[in-house]
Write a protein that holds these residues in place. Sequence first.
Motif, short mmCIF file in Angstrom:
data_model
loop_
_atom_site.label_atom_id
_atom_site.label_comp_id
_atom_site.label_asym_id
_atom_site.label_seq_id
_atom_site.Cartn_x
_atom_site.Cartn_y
_atom_site.Cartn_z
N TYR A 150 91.01 39.08 32.24
CA TYR A 150 90.32 38.34 30.91
C TYR A 150 88.93 38.40 30.90
CZ TYR A 150 95.29 36.62 30.82
OH TYR A 150 96.63 36.51 30.85
N VAL A 151 88.40 38.54 29.81
CA VAL A 151 86.68 38.82 29.57
C VAL A 151 86.55 37.02 29.85
CG1 VAL A 151 84.90 39.15 27.91
CG2 VAL A 151 87.04 40.61 27.94
N THR A 152 85.37 37.10 30.47
CA THR A 152 84.69 35.68 30.73
C THR A 152 83.56 35.35 30.12
OG1 THR A 152 83.64 36.50 32.77
CG2 THR A 152 85.63 35.54 33.04
N GLY A 153 82.71 36.38 29.20
CA GLY A 153 81.76 36.22 28.61
C GLY A 153 81.98 35.95 27.27
N ASN A 154 80.97 35.23 26.50
CA ASN A 154 81.30 35.15 25.07
C ASN A 154 81.33 36.52 24.24
OD1 ASN A 154 81.08 32.35 25.49
ND2 ASN A 154 78.86 32.20 25.09
N ARG A 155 80.66 37.38 24.49
CA ARG A 155 80.62 38.71 23.78
C ARG A 155 79.97 39.86 24.86
NH1 ARG A 155 80.71 41.18 18.62
NH2 ARG A 155 79.40 42.96 18.56
N VAL A 156 80.98 40.62 25.23
CA VAL A 156 80.67 41.51 26.29
C VAL A 156 80.82 42.87 25.87
CG1 VAL A 156 81.08 42.37 28.64
CG2 VAL A 156 81.29 39.86 28.05
N ASN A 157 79.71 43.81 25.82
CA ASN A 157 79.87 45.13 25.48
C ASN A 157 81.09 45.92 26.42
OD1 ASN A 157 78.07 45.11 23.67
ND2 ASN A 157 76.37 45.64 24.81
N PHE A 158 81.76 46.77 25.75
CA PHE A 158 82.76 47.48 26.30
C PHE A 158 82.14 49.13 26.17
CE2 PHE A 158 87.34 49.28 24.96
CZ PHE A 158 87.65 49.31 26.35
N ARG A 159 81.76 49.76 27.39
CA ARG A 159 81.17 50.91 27.48
C ARG A 159 82.20 52.27 27.71
NH1 ARG A 159 75.81 50.19 26.86
NH2 ARG A 159 75.10 48.15 27.15
N ASP A 215 83.86 39.21 16.07
CA ASP A 215 83.06 37.94 15.36
C ASP A 215 83.31 37.67 14.09
OD1 ASP A 215 81.87 40.37 14.43
OD2 ASP A 215 79.90 39.75 14.80
N HIS A 216 84.22 38.38 13.43
CA HIS A 216 84.65 38.14 12.07
C HIS A 216 85.42 36.51 11.92
CE1 HIS A 216 85.73 38.99 7.83
NE2 HIS A 216 86.87 38.47 8.12
N SER A 217 84.87 35.96 10.98
CA SER A 217 85.30 34.37 10.94
C SER A 217 86.24 34.30 9.68
CB SER A 217 84.17 33.61 10.75
OG SER A 217 83.38 33.67 9.43
N GLY A 218 86.38 35.37 8.89
CA GLY A 218 87.14 34.99 7.67
C GLY A 218 88.63 35.16 7.95
N PRO A 219 89.55 35.08 6.90
CA PRO A 219 90.99 35.32 6.88
C PRO A 219 91.42 36.64 7.44
CG PRO A 219 90.41 35.27 4.58
CD PRO A 219 89.27 34.69 5.53
N SER A 220 92.28 36.73 8.23
CA SER A 220 92.53 38.11 8.73
C SER A 220 93.86 38.58 8.13
CB SER A 220 92.68 38.20 10.36
OG SER A 220 93.11 39.45 10.55
N LEU A 239 85.44 36.25 24.56
CA LEU A 239 85.86 35.15 25.56
C LEU A 239 87.29 35.14 25.57
CD1 LEU A 239 84.98 33.19 27.88
CD2 LEU A 239 85.13 31.44 26.08
N GLY A 240 87.94 35.40 26.78
CA GLY A 240 89.58 35.19 26.58
C GLY A 240 90.28 36.38 26.29
N ASP A 241 89.86 37.36 25.83
CA ASP A 241 90.50 38.73 25.46
C ASP A 241 91.15 39.36 26.80
OD1 ASP A 241 89.87 38.51 22.93
OD2 ASP A 241 88.43 40.31 22.79
N PRO A 242 92.23 39.72 26.67
CA PRO A 242 93.05 40.26 27.74
C PRO A 242 92.70 41.67 27.88
CG PRO A 242 94.64 39.74 26.22
CD PRO A 242 93.35 39.43 25.75
N VAL A 243 92.60 42.29 28.93
CA VAL A 243 92.38 43.89 29.10
C VAL A 243 93.14 44.24 30.40
CG1 VAL A 243 90.05 43.88 28.38
CG2 VAL A 243 90.24 43.63 30.58
#
Length: 173
Positions: free
Chosen positions: A111-120, A87-92, A135-139
């Motif tokens: 791919y993750v389909t939720g906006n922000r999903v916990n990884f346990r 969720d960091h919006s600054g320059p990387s 959302l969209g992160d590949p795993v």
Amino acid sequence: MFKLVILVAITLAGLYVFMESYGAGNPRAARQIEAEPERSAAQDAGRQVLIAPAPAPEPLPEVIQATSQTPEQVQTFPGPPLRRAPDHSGPSSAPAPAQAELPAATEDIMYVTGNRVNFRAGPSTNDRVIGALVLGDPVETLGPTDASWINIRDTGGRIGYMSAQFLSNTNPN
């Protein structure tokens, strides 16, 4: 009010008279003059000095630079390199994780389909949260994909579990 002004004036006048009669001069200086008789300069010339001259200051030790005293300390951190929070919006300054880091087999990629999903850490909401994926992160799937919780590895190399309802074989972006 007038009586108060007169009372303050009388008090100040009494204080002034008292200080003029008893507070004039330096009483210590007057006692020293009375105790020590006056001497002429000729009498004072042969008098011994009672106060010893101040000793010469000791020389300071040579200054040693801190860089020669202290070795350079380098901190090392175990584990994978640090990444910015999703969720960091600054320059990387770190490069964004790419899909090329994952294996080429597309059947193991989801791919993750939720906006922000916990990884346990385990297959339950009672298990510790390792992080969150967006959302969209590949795993990469590490186990069967037909269960309610799927064992996965993210692009940072972390291994854990995510609910199957938030994973899909197609990229939502």
